[in-house]
Write a protein that holds these residues in place. Structure first.
Motif, PDB file in Angstrom:
ATOM      1  N   PHE A  44       0.813  -1.222   0.000  1.00  0.00           N
ATOM      2  CA  PHE A  44       0.000   0.000   0.000  1.00  0.00           C
ATOM      3  C   PHE A  44       0.846   1.272   0.000  1.00  0.00           C
ATOM      4  O   PHE A  44       0.349   2.344   0.323  1.00  0.00           O
ATOM      5  CB  PHE A  44      -0.972  -0.022   1.187  1.00  0.00           C
ATOM      6  N   ALA A  45       2.106   1.147  -0.362  1.00  0.00           N
ATOM      7  CA  ALA A  45       2.983   2.319  -0.447  1.00  0.00           C
ATOM      8  C   ALA A  45       2.775   3.008  -1.791  1.00  0.00           C
ATOM      9  O   ALA A  45       3.666   3.079  -2.626  1.00  0.00           O
ATOM     10  CB  ALA A  45       4.442   1.893  -0.272  1.00  0.00           C
ATOM     11  N   VAL A  53      -6.542   8.144   1.682  1.00  0.00           N
ATOM     12  CA  VAL A  53      -6.855   7.686   3.046  1.00  0.00           C
ATOM     13  C   VAL A  53      -6.839   8.861   4.022  1.00  0.00           C
ATOM     14  O   VAL A  53      -7.671   8.946   4.928  1.00  0.00           O
ATOM     15  CB  VAL A  53      -5.878   6.564   3.487  1.00  0.00           C
ATOM     16  N   LYS A  54      -5.890   9.783   3.824  1.00  0.00           N
ATOM     17  CA  LYS A  54      -5.829  10.967   4.705  1.00  0.00           C
ATOM     18  C   LYS A  54      -7.072  11.834   4.561  1.00  0.00           C
ATOM     19  O   LYS A  54      -7.533  12.462   5.516  1.00  0.00           O
ATOM     20  CB  LYS A  54      -4.582  11.802   4.376  1.00  0.00           C
ATOM     21  N   LYS A  55      -7.633  11.896   3.346  1.00  0.00           N
ATOM     22  CA  LYS A  55      -8.832  12.719   3.078  1.00  0.00           C
ATOM     23  C   LYS A  55     -10.099  12.137   3.681  1.00  0.00           C
ATOM     24  O   LYS A  55     -11.018  12.866   4.028  1.00  0.00           O
ATOM     25  CB  LYS A  55      -9.061  12.820   1.558  1.00  0.00           C
ATOM     26  N   LEU A  56     -10.174  10.803   3.720  1.00  0.00           N
ATOM     27  CA  LEU A  56     -11.423  10.129   4.105  1.00  0.00           C
ATOM     28  C   LEU A  56     -11.861  10.472   5.525  1.00  0.00           C
ATOM     29  O   LEU A  56     -11.056  10.450   6.449  1.00  0.00           O
ATOM     30  CB  LEU A  56     -11.252   8.611   3.972  1.00  0.00           C
ATOM     31  N   LYS A  57     -13.148  10.775   5.647  1.00  0.00           N
ATOM     32  CA  LYS A  57     -13.734  11.108   6.953  1.00  0.00           C
ATOM     33  C   LYS A  57     -14.869  10.135   7.260  1.00  0.00           C
ATOM     34  O   LYS A  57     -15.395   9.497   6.344  1.00  0.00           O
ATOM     35  CB  LYS A  57     -14.259  12.540   6.928  1.00  0.00           C
ATOM     36  N   PRO A  58     -15.258  10.009   8.535  1.00  0.00           N
ATOM     37  CA  PRO A  58     -16.366   9.113   8.882  1.00  0.00           C
ATOM     38  C   PRO A  58     -17.602   9.369   8.019  1.00  0.00           C
ATOM     39  O   PRO A  58     -17.938  10.529   7.745  1.00  0.00           O
ATOM     40  CB  PRO A  58     -16.629   9.439  10.356  1.00  0.00           C
ATOM     41  N   ALA A  59     -18.230   8.274   7.580  1.00  0.00           N
ATOM     42  CA  ALA A  59     -19.447   8.283   6.746  1.00  0.00           C
ATOM     43  C   ALA A  59     -19.174   8.585   5.277  1.00  0.00           C
ATOM     44  O   ALA A  59     -20.090   8.570   4.458  1.00  0.00           O
ATOM     45  CB  ALA A  59     -20.498   9.237   7.284  1.00  0.00           C
ATOM     46  N   GLU A  79      -6.152  -5.895   6.540  1.00  0.00           N
ATOM     47  CA  GLU A  79      -5.757  -4.836   7.474  1.00  0.00           C
ATOM     48  C   GLU A  79      -6.276  -3.475   7.011  1.00  0.00           C
ATOM     49  O   GLU A  79      -6.782  -2.680   7.807  1.00  0.00           O
ATOM     50  CB  GLU A  79      -4.222  -4.819   7.600  1.00  0.00           C
ATOM     51  N   GLN A  80      -6.182  -3.201   5.699  1.00  0.00           N
ATOM     52  CA  GLN A  80      -6.693  -1.931   5.174  1.00  0.00           C
ATOM     53  C   GLN A  80      -8.209  -1.853   5.322  1.00  0.00           C
ATOM     54  O   GLN A  80      -8.750  -0.797   5.649  1.00  0.00           O
ATOM     55  CB  GLN A  80      -6.303  -1.771   3.700  1.00  0.00           C
ATOM     56  N   THR A  85     -12.889   0.673   7.590  1.00  0.00           N
ATOM     57  CA  THR A  85     -14.263   0.506   8.087  1.00  0.00           C
ATOM     58  C   THR A  85     -14.388   0.678   9.595  1.00  0.00           C
ATOM     59  O   THR A  85     -15.375   1.209  10.086  1.00  0.00           O
ATOM     60  CB  THR A  85     -14.829  -0.870   7.694  1.00  0.00           C
ATOM     61  N   LYS A  86     -13.377   0.253  10.344  1.00  0.00           N
ATOM     62  CA  LYS A  86     -13.481   0.302  11.809  1.00  0.00           C
ATOM     63  C   LYS A  86     -12.886   1.596  12.382  1.00  0.00           C
ATOM     64  O   LYS A  86     -13.521   2.294  13.156  1.00  0.00           O
ATOM     65  CB  LYS A  86     -12.769  -0.913  12.436  1.00  0.00           C
ATOM     66  N   GLU A  87     -11.637   1.896  11.974  1.00  0.00           N
ATOM     67  CA  GLU A  87     -10.974   3.069  12.549  1.00  0.00           C
ATOM     68  C   GLU A  87     -11.465   4.370  11.921  1.00  0.00           C
ATOM     69  O   GLU A  87     -11.813   5.306  12.619  1.00  0.00           O
ATOM     70  CB  GLU A  87      -9.456   2.957  12.396  1.00  0.00           C
ATOM     71  N   LYS A  88     -11.476   4.415  10.590  1.00  0.00           N
ATOM     72  CA  LYS A  88     -11.905   5.658   9.923  1.00  0.00           C
ATOM     73  C   LYS A  88     -13.410   5.726   9.727  1.00  0.00           C
ATOM     74  O   LYS A  88     -13.940   6.768   9.355  1.00  0.00           O
ATOM     75  CB  LYS A  88     -11.164   5.806   8.583  1.00  0.00           C
ATOM     76  N   GLN A  89     -14.096   4.590   9.939  1.00  0.00           N
ATOM     77  CA  GLN A  89     -15.563   4.509   9.836  1.00  0.00           C
ATOM     78  C   GLN A  89     -16.070   4.982   8.468  1.00  0.00           C
ATOM     79  O   GLN A  89     -17.011   5.776   8.360  1.00  0.00           O
ATOM     80  CB  GLN A  89     -16.220   5.311  10.966  1.00  0.00           C
ATOM     81  N   VAL A  90     -15.386   4.455   7.447  1.00  0.00           N
ATOM     82  CA  VAL A  90     -15.723   4.764   6.059  1.00  0.00           C
ATOM     83  C   VAL A  90     -16.487   3.568   5.483  1.00  0.00           C
ATOM     84  O   VAL A  90     -16.223   2.432   5.844  1.00  0.00           O
ATOM     85  CB  VAL A  90     -14.422   4.997   5.247  1.00  0.00           C
TER      86      VAL A  90
END
Length: 200
Positions: A44-45, A53-59, A79-80, A85-90
Protein backbone atom coordinates in the motif's frame (compact mmCIF):
# COMPACT_ATOMS: atom_id res chain seq x y z
CA UNK A 1 -20.61 16.79 4.18
CA UNK A 2 -20.32 13.12 3.16
CA UNK A 3 -18.16 12.50 0.11
CA UNK A 4 -17.96 9.62 -2.37
CA UNK A 5 -14.45 8.76 -3.59
CA UNK A 6 -13.32 6.31 -6.25
CA UNK A 7 -9.99 4.51 -6.07
CA UNK A 8 -8.57 3.27 -9.38
CA UNK A 9 -5.38 1.24 -9.77
CA UNK A 10 -3.58 -0.21 -12.76
CA UNK A 11 -0.35 -2.17 -12.37
CA UNK A 12 1.72 -0.38 -15.03
CA UNK A 13 1.74 2.93 -16.88
CA UNK A 14 0.89 1.05 -20.10
CA UNK A 15 -2.40 -0.34 -18.75
CA UNK A 16 -5.60 1.57 -19.40
CA UNK A 17 -7.69 2.68 -16.44
CA UNK A 18 -10.69 3.73 -18.60
CA UNK A 19 -12.83 0.71 -17.69
CA UNK A 20 -12.53 1.56 -14.01
CA UNK A 21 -13.14 5.27 -14.66
CA UNK A 22 -16.38 4.47 -16.57
CA UNK A 23 -17.57 2.26 -13.68
CA UNK A 24 -16.91 5.10 -11.22
CA UNK A 25 -18.84 7.60 -13.36
CA UNK A 26 -21.77 5.21 -13.62
CA UNK A 27 -21.81 4.85 -9.84
CA UNK A 28 -21.84 8.63 -9.47
CA UNK A 29 -18.31 9.34 -8.25
CA UNK A 30 -17.37 12.96 -9.10
CA UNK A 31 -14.36 13.23 -11.44
CA UNK A 32 -12.47 15.33 -8.89
CA UNK A 33 -12.90 12.55 -6.31
CA UNK A 34 -11.32 9.84 -8.47
CA UNK A 35 -7.81 8.87 -7.40
CA UNK A 36 -5.60 6.88 -9.79
CA UNK A 37 -2.43 4.94 -8.99
CA UNK A 38 -0.34 3.37 -11.74
CA UNK A 39 1.52 0.98 -9.54
CA UNK A 40 1.70 -2.66 -8.43
CA UNK A 41 -0.78 -3.83 -5.80
CA UNK A 42 1.82 -5.79 -3.85
CA UNK A 43 1.70 -3.25 -0.99
CA UNK A 44 0.00 0.00 0.00
CA UNK A 45 2.98 2.32 -0.45
CA UNK A 46 1.18 4.15 -3.25
CA UNK A 47 1.06 7.97 -3.31
CA UNK A 48 -2.54 8.30 -4.56
CA UNK A 49 -3.92 5.79 -2.08
CA UNK A 50 -2.07 7.38 0.85
CA UNK A 51 -3.40 10.85 -0.01
CA UNK A 52 -6.91 9.44 -0.35
CA UNK A 53 -6.85 7.69 3.05
CA UNK A 54 -5.83 10.97 4.70
CA UNK A 55 -8.83 12.72 3.08
CA UNK A 56 -11.42 10.13 4.10
CA UNK A 57 -13.73 11.11 6.95
CA UNK A 58 -16.37 9.11 8.88
CA UNK A 59 -19.45 8.28 6.75
CA UNK A 60 -17.56 8.94 3.46
CA UNK A 61 -17.83 6.18 0.84
CA UNK A 62 -14.88 4.60 -0.95
CA UNK A 63 -15.70 2.87 -4.26
CA UNK A 64 -13.42 0.32 -5.95
CA UNK A 65 -14.08 -1.77 -9.07
CA UNK A 66 -12.84 -5.06 -7.61
CA UNK A 67 -11.06 -6.19 -4.46
CA UNK A 68 -7.74 -6.72 -6.26
CA UNK A 69 -7.71 -3.02 -7.22
CA UNK A 70 -7.34 -2.31 -3.52
CA UNK A 71 -4.40 -4.71 -3.20
CA UNK A 72 -3.10 -8.20 -3.88
CA UNK A 73 -1.65 -9.23 -0.54
CA UNK A 74 -4.24 -11.13 1.53
CA UNK A 75 -3.14 -9.90 4.98
CA UNK A 76 -2.61 -6.30 3.81
CA UNK A 77 -6.08 -6.08 2.20
CA UNK A 78 -7.75 -7.33 5.38
CA UNK A 79 -5.76 -4.84 7.47
CA UNK A 80 -6.69 -1.93 5.17
CA UNK A 81 -10.35 -3.00 5.22
CA UNK A 82 -10.26 -2.97 9.05
CA UNK A 83 -8.52 0.42 9.11
CA UNK A 84 -11.04 2.00 6.73
CA UNK A 85 -14.26 0.51 8.09
CA UNK A 86 -13.48 0.30 11.81
CA UNK A 87 -10.97 3.07 12.55
CA UNK A 88 -11.90 5.66 9.92
CA UNK A 89 -15.56 4.51 9.84
CA UNK A 90 -15.72 4.76 6.06
CA UNK A 91 -18.13 2.75 3.90
CA UNK A 92 -16.63 0.63 1.11
CA UNK A 93 -18.39 -0.42 -2.08
CA UNK A 94 -16.83 -3.11 -4.30
CA UNK A 95 -18.65 -2.78 -7.63
CA UNK A 96 -17.89 -6.30 -8.91
CA UNK A 97 -19.09 -7.89 -5.66
CA UNK A 98 -22.41 -6.45 -4.36
CA UNK A 99 -22.05 -8.43 -1.11
CA UNK A 100 -19.07 -6.23 -0.32
CA UNK A 101 -21.04 -3.04 0.25
CA UNK A 102 -20.77 -1.94 3.87
CA UNK A 103 -23.62 0.58 3.42
CA UNK A 104 -25.97 -2.41 3.45
CA UNK A 105 -26.49 -4.98 6.18
CA UNK A 106 -24.98 -3.04 9.06
CA UNK A 107 -26.41 -5.63 11.44
CA UNK A 108 -24.31 -8.51 12.79
CA UNK A 109 -25.27 -10.97 10.02
CA UNK A 110 -24.57 -8.40 7.28
CA UNK A 111 -21.15 -7.62 8.79
CA UNK A 112 -20.36 -11.33 9.18
CA UNK A 113 -21.26 -12.10 5.54
CA UNK A 114 -19.20 -9.12 4.34
CA UNK A 115 -16.17 -10.24 6.38
CA UNK A 116 -16.40 -13.85 5.14
CA UNK A 117 -16.73 -12.79 1.48
CA UNK A 118 -13.84 -10.33 1.86
CA UNK A 119 -11.54 -12.96 3.38
CA UNK A 120 -12.43 -15.45 0.66
CA UNK A 121 -11.88 -12.97 -2.18
CA UNK A 122 -8.62 -11.69 -0.71
CA UNK A 123 -7.38 -15.26 -0.35
CA UNK A 124 -8.35 -16.07 -3.96
CA UNK A 125 -6.60 -12.91 -5.25
CA UNK A 126 -3.38 -13.73 -3.41
CA UNK A 127 -3.49 -17.42 -4.38
CA UNK A 128 -3.93 -16.49 -8.06
CA UNK A 129 -0.93 -14.16 -7.80
CA UNK A 130 1.17 -16.94 -6.27
CA UNK A 131 0.02 -19.35 -9.02
CA UNK A 132 1.09 -16.85 -11.69
CA UNK A 133 4.57 -16.57 -10.13
CA UNK A 134 4.78 -20.35 -9.81
CA UNK A 135 3.76 -20.83 -13.47
CA UNK A 136 6.33 -18.24 -14.55
CA UNK A 137 9.07 -19.98 -12.56
CA UNK A 138 8.07 -23.40 -13.96
CA UNK A 139 7.99 -21.99 -17.50
CA UNK A 140 11.47 -20.47 -17.11
CA UNK A 141 12.84 -23.73 -15.65
CA UNK A 142 11.32 -25.75 -18.53
CA UNK A 143 12.70 -23.32 -21.11
CA UNK A 144 16.18 -23.48 -19.54
CA UNK A 145 16.00 -27.29 -19.64
CA UNK A 146 15.30 -27.03 -23.40
CA UNK A 147 18.38 -24.84 -23.78
CA UNK A 148 16.61 -21.48 -24.10
CA UNK A 149 18.94 -18.68 -23.03
CA UNK A 150 17.63 -15.75 -20.97
CA UNK A 151 19.05 -12.30 -20.55
CA UNK A 152 20.84 -10.05 -22.98
CA UNK A 153 21.98 -11.65 -26.22
CA UNK A 154 25.74 -12.16 -26.31
CA UNK A 155 27.56 -9.59 -28.41
CA UNK A 156 29.00 -10.95 -31.66
CA UNK A 157 32.76 -10.77 -31.92
CA UNK A 158 34.00 -8.41 -34.64
CA UNK A 159 35.70 -9.86 -37.72
CA UNK A 160 39.13 -8.61 -36.60
CA UNK A 161 38.81 -10.12 -33.11
CA UNK A 162 41.28 -12.97 -33.73
CA UNK A 163 43.92 -10.58 -35.15
CA UNK A 164 43.61 -8.18 -32.21
CA UNK A 165 43.51 -11.07 -29.72
CA UNK A 166 46.77 -12.39 -31.24
CA UNK A 167 48.36 -8.95 -30.83
CA UNK A 168 47.22 -8.93 -27.19
CA UNK A 169 48.60 -12.46 -26.68
CA UNK A 170 51.96 -11.40 -28.13
CA UNK A 171 52.03 -8.38 -25.81
CA UNK A 172 52.01 -5.73 -28.53
CA UNK A 173 48.55 -4.51 -27.40
CA UNK A 174 47.22 -3.94 -23.90
CA UNK A 175 43.78 -5.33 -23.04
CA UNK A 176 42.39 -1.79 -22.89
CA UNK A 177 43.83 -0.87 -26.27
CA UNK A 178 42.51 -4.13 -27.74
CA UNK A 179 39.01 -3.50 -26.39
CA UNK A 180 39.05 0.07 -27.75
CA UNK A 181 40.02 -1.17 -31.22
CA UNK A 182 37.21 -3.73 -31.09
CA UNK A 183 34.72 -1.08 -29.91
CA UNK A 184 33.77 -2.99 -26.75
CA UNK A 185 34.36 -2.56 -23.05
CA UNK A 186 37.46 -3.92 -21.34
CA UNK A 187 35.19 -6.28 -19.41
CA UNK A 188 33.63 -7.69 -22.63
CA UNK A 189 37.04 -8.27 -24.18
CA UNK A 190 38.31 -10.12 -21.09
CA UNK A 191 35.08 -12.15 -21.00
CA UNK A 192 35.65 -13.25 -24.61
CA UNK A 193 39.24 -14.21 -23.78
CA UNK A 194 37.96 -16.22 -20.80
CA UNK A 195 35.44 -18.04 -23.01
CA UNK A 196 38.01 -19.07 -25.61
CA UNK A 197 39.23 -22.64 -25.21
CA UNK A 198 42.76 -21.77 -26.30
CA UNK A 199 43.40 -18.34 -24.85
CA UNK A 200 46.70 -17.69 -26.62
Amino acid sequence: MQQVYGYIRVSTRDQNEERQVIAMREFGVPEENMVIDKQSGKNFARPGYRRLVKKLKPADTLVIKSIDRLGRNYDDVLEQWRLLTKEKQVDIVVLDMPLLDTRKGRDLIGTLISDIVLQLLSYVAQTEREFIHQRQAEGIAAAKARGVKFGRRPKNRPADYEIIKKAWCEGSLSARAASQQLGVTHRTFMKWIGQDNSKC
